[in-house]
Design a protein around this motif. Structure first.
Motif: not given
Lengths: 678, 678
Positions: A269-276, A307-310, A328-338
């Motif tokens: 809501x306050x920032x935009x990160x583009x991973x590229x 992206x993962x670390x961020x 979304x891959x399981x890899x990224x999804x798994x980083x986020x607490x349920x």
């Protein structure tokens, strides 16, 4: 475009359940390869994978993996992938677009669906078993046999969807084998420096004249959706390559046919990160993205690999991350607490992109008018040259591609051109190759399914033609496919109807006589983006239809070893004019956006109802009104004459004319009887 | 029968997502109650719940529950429940069939859908807030406000489906409130000895002449499915009351309209445990169940209340328990360790029951012939008595029930009779009560949706009639509803097509002019079992259609405050005769099983296509052939005459006749012209 490609490969990639959708009988066929003799018999097209497998097995031993699963997709669940992501192809030699490989220390197997069995037999060597199914249950059974209890089964979690991961997890659950996500990709390790480098070509901003709204407006719209959501998410995570490309009005060419580039976005809501890979951005693109800095409309560029670390850092806070599980891959999804996850099938960017605004609609319409010119040029050219026996499928494909390239704003084909004559068209995904291409003739039907990328829109159209004397079955089947196309195109339906619940209207005319087709009925399409743009379409995982969405409508009929028919048009969902109105929103219908006439030689008018003929005539009027002037502007007078001839109105026989005829005759009769003094 | 009842109440019970299916606008209406004045204004129909709430709150304090959730269903996810299970009704005073209550120490709220808002306002006292939605998300939000973090929210896990439990769990996840399953039901504690006793009536075996196969054959069939399943389950757990009743050919009367009895079954590959109040079994039933003892076909009778303990013991072994999640409560489900579970939407018994064998089909057809006699008697009686102004809705309902009772093998109505005149029919679930019943008149439309239980089959039919001059809109809407019924009934489609994907054929004629209906299109039906027999039907959670399945087809149209139309028939899925065949299995279509003509006074023939008229005429021939002889057998000569009159073939005007007319006229003309020497 070719719908088998997307119903199976695509659904498979996203859902790992193609076998469930397109039922396949167990195969009893013989393999082309003969691995029982010494030396084994292999076709010359097979790849020697012994060294590659040895290298992979070495890395597996290092990581304690008794089995390693290799999928066919990339880290963005892309339908088309780059060479660098063609891990399955490199490892196995198999170049089909859908499959899964599993390797143990002494076994290797490839699973793929019936479209690819022959191709796999031609490309695999004897290191590989070919498993003629795609169900994860079957892969799981194989693993349970090959891996002893207590063993680890590994995969790269950044190459598997959440659903597919869960399916493997379920299959192995309680079996004593553990599914271990390994962030190091073992195929990449084995591939080493032979692996193609990442793309380094420029990522550029779309000129303002080709965007529906500025990226700042799009970001504001997504943030508004975040605020309005009952869960009040603080961020949206974008993994689909189209999502980032659309949001920032950026394009690249990392993947064939799709003007996208490798990237992720975390929009808070306050920032935009583009991973590229930031160095690839054009100066103008970089300036545009940085124009709002500092501030909430400042795009911070981050390394693609960060992206993962961020995400891990971001989700330590009091946040809620909104994502679409389909991309979304399981890899990224798994980083986020349920408890910090807000999961929906599609991200709000996918949902916003699905409904085109007035400007985007206008652009897509305009692209289809120019595209129709190219297709009409091609049809006329075929009519003149095919009888001389000098055109084959490959040459045809080259010719229509060249005609498209000559149109304004063209950026090449939007998928591999399908150009199929006679029995080749029965394989719905057939593409010709130079040297093994069938000659077109007036004695066979010819199907071409082609599309273009233009700066203002992506196109996709299929026409099937016959220059000689079609068989009665060919004519009946073509007419019934056309009836299906018409019946669905002219349907009036309530707003928010799911495509899945109305696609049978495209099948009914075939069903009536026991015929059908084994693929889906249509898919969304982008503005200079993907030719298969989800989540719009008629599949079960598509979202309900709304005004402003574009979709293809593409019924077909395929007769193994004989011929194939498909009639595909792109349509726009628009409000319908109805006599009554129930509910608060107007009903919807489709507006034809593809503007190319059908083959009169293949239409049996007797099968059509008066309503269908009237609809066809009004469509032809529309073609004349929109494409006629463009043909004249391009000084294509012969094509203009061809169009006039090909769009002559059909007589409305059946009910309408017959009833009118009755009236005329009855009047005449009464005059005569009057004259007779009766 | 009335489809709103099942789309909402039923889907709600099973899925807790009715609000998602039938979108409801937020209500701005005023409550009938006025709780802001002192004393509050309450209608006389309200129930004083102060003492009941105080008792419940006492038990909540004892168990440390800050909030307690009370659903409307029973431990078997039954659509209809017994008085003893009417916990929601007792606690709140609200007698609608679908709702959820949540009680805290100082608040109480009831959630229900729009069908029941007025009823709830009439029945609730000022202890209760009425929440005009049914989404679990909204219930969750309310709980989050009412219960401080750290507090426990409780419910009886044996009254919630797995899905509903999971939804509550998701909503409260990470919020600091804990969802605690309490095996002691707190409402039952508060209800105390005022709670009705369990049924003690006899549970009996169906006579062999009314069964499709012996229970031993059915058990063998289920065990075969177990053996053939790739997961090799060792047991099947049955929670649905119909499942056990069907499997053992037993019937009871624990629940109104449904001849079932409280029970569970655990069928293993070597044993059969039936959990039931054993003393209620008839001698014959007991003998039949024990006839295979000892041995794998010996039914061991266990106490109904012992199912959890037994299941807990059984699942300590090396077993796999197969169950259908749609009919299993979270309470039972939670007993089974995850790795010992084989979950599918429906148990193999539900799947087997869905496809009727030849004998069951024959019985259901026969029941519908006798049922048609009763309905035809009723239609004739109405025609004669309505004009005298002496029939009201309630009397009508009583009369048709009596006519059904007089038919052979009758066991009463299969659901509460819907008898609705004029604007009352716009409420699709309306049932009249004595004393507040509208008089039928030739100036209004009348809708009756009724069905019977017969030993050989369950019936369900809706007809809408008008004895005077319908308005043009009434006639158009009726005709379009009929066209929808015809279009779906005569559809030819591939085997294993999902009902959900073809139900739009029943809507298209309405959609064409901007009309629609807000309920589902049909549901399965049993052999002397439930009138809504899942998993067959046209909803998204129904299974694909197969030959041998019965379903209703029931499009409608409702105009608030004016009138309501529904035309419902039961049909059987049968193989179709098609010109071609694609795929290995024949295509399917429907055979009409309900055999009562439609109201000619309401049909606008000009709207029908020749194909629709021909279909209607062949249906009418079918009615004459099957019901005519039965009317004669029952010496109902006046009804026989009425039937002949009511099933006169319609002229095939429109395309067909008009074209034929042209031919006749043209021939005549040529004769005349010949005569004139032209």
């Amino acid at each position: 475009m070719c719908p088998l490609l997307w119903i199976t490969a695509w659904a498979l990639l996203l859902h790992g359940c193609a076998a469930g959708r397109v039922p396949q009988a167990p195969s009893t066929r013989n393999d082309i390869r003969d691995c029982s003799v010494d030396p084994p018999y292999l076709p010359p097209t097979a790849t020697n994978t012994t060294a590659r497998l040895a290298a992979l097995r070495g890395t597996m031993r290092t990581h304690g993996a008794l089995a390693y699963i290799v999928p066919s997709t990339d880290a963005h669940m892309s339908e088309y992938i780059s060479e660098r992501d063609a891990r399955l192809g490199w490892l196995t030699g198999f170049t089909g677009s859908a499959g899964t490989a599993v390797v143990t220390q002494d076994k290797a197997a490839l699973w793929t669906d019936s479209r690819y069995w022959t191709q796999a037999e031609r490309e695999l060597d004897c290191n590989w078993e070919l498993q003629r199914t795609t169900s994860i249950e079957s892969i799981g059974m194989w693993i349970l046999k090959a891996v002893p209890a207590g063993g680890n089964v590994s995969l790269d979690p950044f190459l598997f969807s959440i659903d597919t991961w869960n399916s493997y997890s379920r299959v192995l659950h309680g079996s004593g084998r553990t599914l271990i996500p390994l962030e190091t990709n073992l195929v990449d390790q084995a591939w080493g420096d032979q692996r193609p480098l990442p793309s380094s070509t420029e990522i550029y901003s779309l000129p303002a004249e080709f965007t529906g709204s500025s990226w700042q407006e799009k970001v504001a719209g997504i943030r508004q959706r975040m605020e309005q959501h009952v869960r009040r998410p603080t961020a949206v995570l974008l993994s689909g390559l189209e999502e980032t490309a659309w949001l920032f009005n950026l394009r690249g060419d990392d993947i064939p046919y799709n003007p996208v580039f490798y990237s992720y976005t975390l929009l808070t809501n306050t920032t935009i990160s583009l991973f590229v890979e930031g160095s690839r951005l054009s100066v103008a693109a970089r300036e545009s993205l940085r124009s709002g800095c500092p501030g909430p409309l400042c795009v911070e560029l981050q390394e693609y690999g960060q992206v993962s670390a961020h995400l891990r850092r971001y989700t330590q806070g009091n946040v809620t991350v909104w994502l679409g599980t389909e991309y979304t891959t399981y890899g990224l999804y798994g980083i986020i607490p349920q408890e910090k996850l807000l999961e929906e099938n599609y991200s709000p960017v996918m949902m916003a992109k699905a409904v085109k605004n007035a400007r985007e609609q206008e652009m897509l319409r305009a692209a289809h008018v120019r595209d129709a010119v190219a297709v009409i040029q091609y049809l006329l050219w075929l009519e003149k040259t095919v009888p001389q026996g000098q055109v084959d499928e490959f040459l045809g494909a080259q010719h229509i591609n060249a005609l498209r390239w000559a149109q304004e704003h063209s950026r090449g084909p939007s998928f591999q051109t399908i150009s199929a004559s006679g029995l080749n068209a029965a394989l719905a995904h057939y593409s010709p190759s130079n040297g093994s291409s069938r000659t077109l003739s007036a004695g066979e039907m010819y199907l071409f399914d082609t599309g273009g990328q233009y700066l203002d829109g992506t196109t996709d159209i299929t026409r099937t033609v016959h220059w000689g004397e079609p068989t009665p079955l060919q004519k009946e089947a073509y007419t019934r496919v056309l009836m299906g196309n018409i019946d669905l195109s002219r349907l009036v339906f309530p707003s928010h109807t799911a495509g899945r619940t109305v696609e049978s209207f495209a099948r009914r005319a075939l069903w009536d006589v026991g015929l059908n087709y084994g693929h889906g009925t249509g898919h969304g399409i982008g503005n200079f983006l993907s030719v298969h743009e989800w989540p719009v379409g008629f599949q079960s995982n598509n979202v309900p239809l709304e005004a402003g969405m574009f979709t293809s409508i593409e019924p077909g009929y395929y007769r193994d070893g004989e011929f194939g028919i498909r009639i595909e048009d792109v349509v726009l969902v628009v409000e319908a004019q109805t006599e009554h109105q129930s509910g608060e929103t107007p009903f919807l219908t489709f507006e034809m956006v593809s503007l190319v006439p059908y083959d009169r030689n293949l239409i049996d008018l007797r099968l059509l109802s008066p309503e269908q003929i009237r609809y066809l005539n009004s469509y032809y009027e529309r073609i004349r009104a929109h494409v006629g002037p463009e043909l004249r502007r391009q000084r294509l007078e012969e094509e203009y004459e061809w169009l006039q001839k090909s769009t002559q109105p059909f007589p409305v026989n059946g009910a309408g004319t017959a009833a009118a005829g009755t009236l005329v005759l009855a009047s005449l009769l009464s005059v005569l009887l009057g004259g007779l003094g009766a």
